[in-house]
Design an enzyme around this catalytic site. Sequence first.
Site, PDB file in Angstrom:
ATOM      1  N   GLY A   1       0.815  -1.210   0.000  1.00 22.95           N
ATOM      2  CA  GLY A   1       0.000   0.000   0.000  1.00 22.95           C
ATOM      3  C   GLY A   1       0.848   1.259   0.000  1.00 22.95           C
ATOM      4  O   GLY A   1       0.539   2.242  -0.687  1.00 22.95           O
ATOM      5  N   ASP A   2       1.949   1.246   0.773  1.00 19.34           N
ATOM      6  CA  ASP A   2       2.873   2.385   0.796  1.00 19.34           C
ATOM      7  C   ASP A   2       3.464   2.604  -0.598  1.00 19.34           C
ATOM      8  O   ASP A   2       3.642   3.738  -1.050  1.00 19.34           O
ATOM      9  CB  ASP A   2       4.005   2.141   1.790  1.00 19.34           C
ATOM     10  CG  ASP A   2       3.499   1.776   3.173  1.00 19.34           C
ATOM     11  OD1 ASP A   2       2.437   2.288   3.577  1.00 19.34           O
ATOM     12  OD2 ASP A   2       4.158   0.969   3.855  1.00 19.34           O
TER      13      ASP A   2
END
Length: 302
Positions: A251-252
């Site tokens: 997600g980052d």
Amino acid sequence: MIYTVTFNPAIDYVVRLDCELKVGDVNRARGEDCVLGGKGINVSGVLAELGCESVALGFVAGETGAWLERGLAAQGLKTDFVHLEHGMTRINVKIKAEKETELNGAGPDIPEGAMQALETKLDRLQKDDILILAGSIPASLAQTTYERLLARLEGRGVRAVVDATRDLLVNVLRYRPFLIKPNNHELSEIVGIKLTNDNEVVTAAKMLQEKGARNVLVSMAGDGALLLDEQGGVHRIGCPKGTVVNSVGAGDSMVAGFVAGYQQSGGNYDTALRLGTACGSATAFSLGLATRQDIEKLLKTI
């Protein structure tokens, strides 16, 4: 300039075993690694792979904090951490055996004076700078910390990106963040409805836009991602083929890719979504964070 904030960075001590972990006995590792991280730091790392400069902000403490800071500098990342007088930057133990076991450190307490020092650094941000807030808030800080920071920056033209869950995300919407990135399950929890198709995801994303979010990027794991932009456009993309071996940092990486793609294309949302998807997938298909080579390879398949 892009700035990331990591409230509780960590050194991940990753231990690999050939067999099942034996509790109460001596276990012999076949290998180990130390990974420097935290959600904001992960974003800064992938931004660097994409040729985007950023400054990693946050808090470090003790010898472990000094080690983390030196390690990030060796990787070519710019940092401007607040140094805490007490405690130590946490070490998380990740045991990879037949089953994966994690023991995450608590990290140091962050006093009010340190928060004020961080705010002083944020006061230097200029119009069109990007500030990325990602992850949870440490127990020593109020759960309204994201709101506090965005309220301080309100009206200055700083574009905020928020990757958080539930109330942490919902409560900052009134500050009109440039981008929020829930996944489809988090979005379901926020709106209180199980989302089963794209139309329902779009409807739920519009609800968050009505509360203030400018752009809503919804990640959907193997089903790709959906973006509702601030002009009302809906962008849908699938996921490239590959074997998922790591969900940590995906997600980052997507956030980093989206922000880099948006900046490098002069604000093209399709380009931002493609690069974000490629970065998130490249990390998911790797043991560590995405590399530029892997990202470029996947971009050709999307």
